[in-house]
Design a protein around this motif. Structure first.
Motif, PDB file in Angstrom:
ATOM      1  N   ALA A  54       6.919  54.689  19.412  1.00 59.34           N
ATOM      2  CA  ALA A  54       5.945  53.681  19.205  1.00 59.34           C
ATOM      3  C   ALA A  54       6.645  52.237  19.173  1.00 59.34           C
ATOM      4  O   ALA A  54       7.620  52.182  18.732  1.00 59.34           O
ATOM      5  CB  ALA A  54       5.440  53.903  17.673  1.00 59.34           C
ATOM      6  N   ALA A  55       5.797  51.390  19.543  1.00 59.93           N
ATOM      7  CA  ALA A  55       6.257  50.093  19.723  1.00 59.93           C
ATOM      8  C   ALA A  55       6.814  49.306  18.321  1.00 59.93           C
ATOM      9  O   ALA A  55       7.611  48.654  18.138  1.00 59.93           O
ATOM     10  CB  ALA A  55       5.320  49.222  20.221  1.00 59.93           C
ATOM     11  N   GLN A  56       5.836  49.710  17.267  1.00 57.57           N
ATOM     12  CA  GLN A  56       6.243  49.256  15.823  1.00 57.57           C
ATOM     13  C   GLN A  56       5.959  50.713  14.922  1.00 57.57           C
ATOM     14  O   GLN A  56       4.913  51.504  15.009  1.00 57.57           O
ATOM     15  CB  GLN A  56       5.196  48.541  15.347  1.00 57.57           C
ATOM     16  N   GLU A  57       7.060  50.962  14.271  1.00 60.00           N
ATOM     17  CA  GLU A  57       6.805  52.137  13.309  1.00 60.00           C
ATOM     18  C   GLU A  57       7.597  51.673  12.024  1.00 60.00           C
ATOM     19  O   GLU A  57       8.706  51.149  11.846  1.00 60.00           O
ATOM     20  CB  GLU A  57       7.668  53.371  13.880  1.00 60.00           C
ATOM     21  N   THR A  58       6.736  51.974  10.758  1.00 58.64           N
ATOM     22  CA  THR A  58       7.227  51.488   9.556  1.00 58.64           C
ATOM     23  C   THR A  58       6.842  52.422   8.105  1.00 58.64           C
ATOM     24  O   THR A  58       5.816  53.049   8.592  1.00 58.64           O
ATOM     25  CB  THR A  58       6.936  50.104   9.345  1.00 58.64           C
ATOM     26  N   ASN A  59       7.765  52.568   7.481  1.00 61.43           N
ATOM     27  CA  ASN A  59       7.242  53.072   6.159  1.00 61.43           C
ATOM     28  C   ASN A  59       6.742  52.332   5.296  1.00 61.43           C
ATOM     29  O   ASN A  59       7.634  51.399   4.794  1.00 61.43           O
ATOM     30  CB  ASN A  59       8.498  54.037   5.482  1.00 61.43           C
TER      31      ASN A  59
ATOM     32  N   GLY B 128      -6.863  58.342   4.631  1.00 55.92           N
ATOM     33  CA  GLY B 128      -6.787  59.034   5.937  1.00 55.92           C
ATOM     34  C   GLY B 128      -5.686  60.054   6.063  1.00 55.92           C
ATOM     35  O   GLY B 128      -4.794  59.435   5.330  1.00 55.92           O
ATOM     36  N   ASP B 129      -5.502  60.724   6.839  1.00 58.25           N
ATOM     37  CA  ASP B 129      -4.732  61.937   6.970  1.00 58.25           C
ATOM     38  C   ASP B 129      -3.940  61.496   8.211  1.00 58.25           C
ATOM     39  O   ASP B 129      -4.118  60.533   8.914  1.00 58.25           O
ATOM     40  CB  ASP B 129      -5.039  63.286   7.038  1.00 58.25           C
ATOM     41  N   ALA B 130      -2.860  62.256   8.476  1.00 55.87           N
ATOM     42  CA  ALA B 130      -1.850  61.976   9.892  1.00 55.87           C
ATOM     43  C   ALA B 130      -2.962  61.960  10.845  1.00 55.87           C
ATOM     44  O   ALA B 130      -4.002  62.824  11.307  1.00 55.87           O
ATOM     45  CB  ALA B 130      -1.043  63.167   9.869  1.00 55.87           C
ATOM     46  N   GLY B 131      -2.725  60.899  11.747  1.00 57.19           N
ATOM     47  CA  GLY B 131      -3.574  60.671  12.863  1.00 57.19           C
ATOM     48  C   GLY B 131      -4.779  59.825  12.664  1.00 57.19           C
ATOM     49  O   GLY B 131      -5.310  59.144  13.682  1.00 57.19           O
ATOM     50  N   THR B 132      -5.018  59.436  11.508  1.00 59.27           N
ATOM     51  CA  THR B 132      -6.147  58.442  11.314  1.00 59.27           C
ATOM     52  C   THR B 132      -5.687  56.908  11.793  1.00 59.27           C
ATOM     53  O   THR B 132      -4.802  56.317  11.608  1.00 59.27           O
ATOM     54  CB  THR B 132      -6.338  58.239   9.775  1.00 59.27           C
TER      55      THR B 132
ATOM     56  N   GLY C 228       8.716  50.586  -4.184  1.00 60.76           N
ATOM     57  CA  GLY C 228       9.864  50.528  -2.825  1.00 60.76           C
ATOM     58  C   GLY C 228       9.807  51.961  -2.495  1.00 60.76           C
ATOM     59  O   GLY C 228      10.496  52.211  -1.367  1.00 60.76           O
ATOM     60  N   MET C 229       9.095  52.963  -3.033  1.00 63.43           N
ATOM     61  CA  MET C 229       9.214  54.491  -2.636  1.00 63.43           C
ATOM     62  C   MET C 229       8.327  54.560  -1.410  1.00 63.43           C
ATOM     63  O   MET C 229       7.241  54.160  -1.564  1.00 63.43           O
ATOM     64  CB  MET C 229       8.956  55.269  -3.536  1.00 63.43           C
ATOM     65  N   PRO C 230       8.572  54.936  -0.143  1.00 61.39           N
ATOM     66  CA  PRO C 230       7.794  55.169   1.062  1.00 61.39           C
ATOM     67  C   PRO C 230       6.715  55.991   0.678  1.00 61.39           C
ATOM     68  O   PRO C 230       6.843  57.051   0.377  1.00 61.39           O
ATOM     69  CB  PRO C 230       8.802  55.567   2.183  1.00 61.39           C
ATOM     70  N   VAL C 231       5.453  55.638   1.132  1.00 65.43           N
ATOM     71  CA  VAL C 231       4.536  56.269   0.883  1.00 65.43           C
ATOM     72  C   VAL C 231       3.686  56.841   2.155  1.00 65.43           C
ATOM     73  O   VAL C 231       3.170  57.967   2.221  1.00 65.43           O
ATOM     74  CB  VAL C 231       3.228  55.571  -0.006  1.00 65.43           C
ATOM     75  N   VAL C 232       3.607  56.053   3.059  1.00 68.20           N
ATOM     76  CA  VAL C 232       3.124  56.518   4.360  1.00 68.20           C
ATOM     77  C   VAL C 232       3.987  56.105   5.730  1.00 68.20           C
ATOM     78  O   VAL C 232       4.502  54.734   5.501  1.00 68.20           O
ATOM     79  CB  VAL C 232       1.404  55.764   4.375  1.00 68.20           C
TER      80      VAL C 232
ATOM     81  N   ASP D 243      -2.682  47.078  13.862  1.00 63.78           N
ATOM     82  CA  ASP D 243      -3.470  48.310  13.886  1.00 63.78           C
ATOM     83  C   ASP D 243      -2.763  49.489  14.419  1.00 63.78           C
ATOM     84  O   ASP D 243      -1.734  49.129  15.174  1.00 63.78           O
ATOM     85  CB  ASP D 243      -4.400  47.861  15.286  1.00 63.78           C
ATOM     86  N   GLY D 244      -3.033  50.663  13.987  1.00 61.08           N
ATOM     87  CA  GLY D 244      -2.275  51.661  14.308  1.00 61.08           C
ATOM     88  C   GLY D 244      -2.719  52.958  13.502  1.00 61.08           C
ATOM     89  O   GLY D 244      -3.776  53.086  13.164  1.00 61.08           O
ATOM     90  N   TYR D 245      -1.697  53.946  13.486  1.00 60.51           N
ATOM     91  CA  TYR D 245      -2.146  55.347  12.916  1.00 60.51           C
ATOM     92  C   TYR D 245      -1.345  55.819  11.749  1.00 60.51           C
ATOM     93  O   TYR D 245      -0.254  55.225  11.790  1.00 60.51           O
ATOM     94  CB  TYR D 245      -2.251  56.463  14.184  1.00 60.51           C
ATOM     95  N   VAL D 246      -2.030  56.672  10.945  1.00 58.54           N
ATOM     96  CA  VAL D 246      -1.271  57.220   9.890  1.00 58.54           C
ATOM     97  C   VAL D 246      -0.453  58.367  10.341  1.00 58.54           C
ATOM     98  O   VAL D 246      -0.915  59.204  11.025  1.00 58.54           O
ATOM     99  CB  VAL D 246      -1.949  57.711   8.821  1.00 58.54           C
ATOM    100  N   GLN D 247       1.022  58.206  10.638  1.00 56.17           N
ATOM    101  CA  GLN D 247       1.756  59.252  11.281  1.00 56.17           C
ATOM    102  C   GLN D 247       2.125  60.286  10.220  1.00 56.17           C
ATOM    103  O   GLN D 247       2.183  61.448  10.544  1.00 56.17           O
ATOM    104  CB  GLN D 247       3.095  58.382  11.725  1.00 56.17           C
ATOM    105  N   LYS D 248       2.427  59.768   8.943  1.00 52.47           N
ATOM    106  CA  LYS D 248       2.696  60.884   8.070  1.00 52.47           C
ATOM    107  C   LYS D 248       2.540  60.368   6.601  1.00 52.47           C
ATOM    108  O   LYS D 248       2.792  59.171   6.311  1.00 52.47           O
ATOM    109  CB  LYS D 248       4.519  61.133   8.092  1.00 52.47           C
ATOM    110  N   THR D 249       2.296  61.133   5.699  1.00 53.01           N
ATOM    111  CA  THR D 249       2.160  60.875   4.283  1.00 53.01           C
ATOM    112  C   THR D 249       3.177  61.561   3.389  1.00 53.01           C
ATOM    113  O   THR D 249       3.340  62.597   3.709  1.00 53.01           O
ATOM    114  CB  THR D 249       0.651  60.982   3.679  1.00 53.01           C
ATOM    115  N   TYR D 250       3.769  61.240   2.561  1.00 50.64           N
ATOM    116  CA  TYR D 250       4.797  61.410   1.647  1.00 50.64           C
ATOM    117  C   TYR D 250       4.280  61.956   0.280  1.00 50.64           C
ATOM    118  O   TYR D 250       5.085  62.728  -0.148  1.00 50.64           O
ATOM    119  CB  TYR D 250       5.830  60.622   1.415  1.00 50.64           C
ATOM    120  N   TYR D 251       3.375  61.610  -0.163  1.00 49.09           N
ATOM    121  CA  TYR D 251       2.751  62.109  -1.398  1.00 49.09           C
ATOM    122  C   TYR D 251       1.315  62.214  -1.523  1.00 49.09           C
ATOM    123  O   TYR D 251       0.443  61.691  -0.773  1.00 49.09           O
ATOM    124  CB  TYR D 251       3.046  60.793  -2.747  1.00 49.09           C
ATOM    125  N   ASP D 252       0.837  62.823  -2.325  1.00 51.90           N
ATOM    126  CA  ASP D 252      -0.554  63.239  -2.652  1.00 51.90           C
ATOM    127  C   ASP D 252      -0.871  62.621  -4.032  1.00 51.90           C
ATOM    128  O   ASP D 252      -0.170  62.748  -5.005  1.00 51.90           O
ATOM    129  CB  ASP D 252      -0.826  64.442  -2.592  1.00 51.90           C
TER     130      ASP D 252
END
Length: 363
Positions: A65-70, A84-88, A187-191, A170-179
């Motif tokens: 991805a051109a930009q990817e961040t936690n 939103g879940d992964a892909g939203t 500072g804990m990565p969430v998405v 603008d982008g997509y949720v790649q992964k979620t780390y918590y519910d």
């Protein structure tokens, strides 16, 4: 009678001797010819090429991805919801996740009440000071008190705002780390969030290519699912430091519409190098052998005889080629296989190249 038989046997033996000798000589000659034939080495040959004339290189790569961040909250709290879940797909500025803001609202209300009280008191002191009815010390005390409560009030407002996590682009949720309702620390990565624009291509190159990468041009990316078509690339940047594998990361932008190309796909990146030859040659590294601490190659001469020649090796390339800076000229014919099985002045047999209709020489 016996004398006659003895004389007859001797005459017959004498008559058979020339034929027998001839047969024995012919048999020995065939054996010698067979030995000579068995000693003739079969080799492959190649031609030394001027180094730097449009050398084509290929490296395996991966689409990123051109930009990817936690994304993480700047404050701690109980996770209320992830939108939103992964892909939203989420637009820039929209809320991705939020914390329970109850306690932060209470802190803000308390800070606001304290701010209003101190502000009102400070304004009365300011009015008295303008009328010369109070001292400068009281004025300074009121001013500093107002500045302190203003900072506290602003901090409470920011903390309340930080309970909502918004999309930076603008982008997509790649992964979620918590519910929800997990307790999240600051500072804990969430998405994990990736951009929706054209993806990029990333490759890793060795140090031998890094030193002259500025000479490369015409970058192309090929994909298995896109038959007979390549995507043009634009060089973005090169990592100035090698990774743990002693490789340098190079990133490219995909020019034009990327279509169905998505992050995570594998690709093959090709490029041209137009470096100046400077009298250097490029040969297969398999043509080199060592003797008495010297690097040598076999030169094919007239009558298919070989002679050793010392060369100066400048570097070895990742495509199996060796760069020769001395001892060879472009156009010299060299032996590239079986170099350890032949000797000076030996006549060799050249292995013919496989024809286009017999790929691999199987027929």
């Amino acid at each position: 009678m016996k004398s006659k038989e003895l004389i007859s046997g001797i005459l017959k033996a004498a008559m058979m001797t020339p034929a027998l000798c001839a047969a024995l000589c012919l048999t020995q000659s065939c054996k010698d010819a067979k030995k000579v034939q068995e000693k003739t080495a079969v080799v492959k040959i190649d031609t030394a090429r001027a180094y730097g004339h449009a050398v084509r290189l290929e490296f395996p790569g991966k689409v990123t991805a051109a930009q990817e961040t936690n994304l993480a909250f700047q404050v701690a709290g109980k996770l209320r919801k992830i939108h939103g879940d992964a892909g939203t797909f989420i637009r820039k500025g929209q809320v991705i996740a939020e914390l329970d803001d109850r306690d932060y609202k209470l802190q803000l209300n308390a800070a606001e009440a304290e701010y209003n009280s101190i502000k009102a008191e400070a304004e009365r002191v300011f009015a008295l000071y303008r009328d010369s009815a109070t001292t400068a010390a009281n004025y300074d005390k009121a001013r500093y008190g107002l500045e302190q409560i203003s900072a506290k009030y602003e901090n409470c407002r920011n903390q309340l705002a930080d309970t909502k996590l918004t999309a930076p682009f603008d982008g997509y949720v790649q992964k979620t780390y918590y519910d929800a309702p997990a307790i999240i620390g600051a500072g804990m990565p969430v998405v994990c969030f990736i951009s929706s624009g054209n993806p990029e291509v990333e490759i890793n190159i060795p140090g031998s290519e890094y030193s002259q990468f500025r000479k490369y041009r015409d970058f192309q990316a090929a994909f298995d699912f896109i038959q007979e078509k390549t995507m043009p690339l634009t060089l973005l940047n090169i990592s100035p430091k090698a990774n743990a594998n002693q490789l340098y990361t190079v990133r490219f932008a995909i020019t034009g519409n990327a279509g169905d190309i998505a992050p995570g796909m594998n690709t093959m990146v090709s490029m041209d190098c137009n470096a100046e030859s400077g009298g250097r040659c490029s040969i297969p590294s398999s043509a080199l052998f060592s003797k008495d601490g010297k690097s040598l190659v076999w030169i094919l001469g007239s009558g298919n005889t070989v002679s050793a020649r010392e060369v100066r090796v400048e570097s070895f390339r990742s495509d199996g080629e060796a760069v020769i800076s001395g001892g060879l000229e472009p156009g010299d014919i060299i032996v590239t296989s079986g170099v350890h099985k032949i000797a000076e002045g030996e006549k060799v047999k050249i292995l013919p190249k496989a024809s286009a209709t017999n790929a691999g020489g199987l027929l």
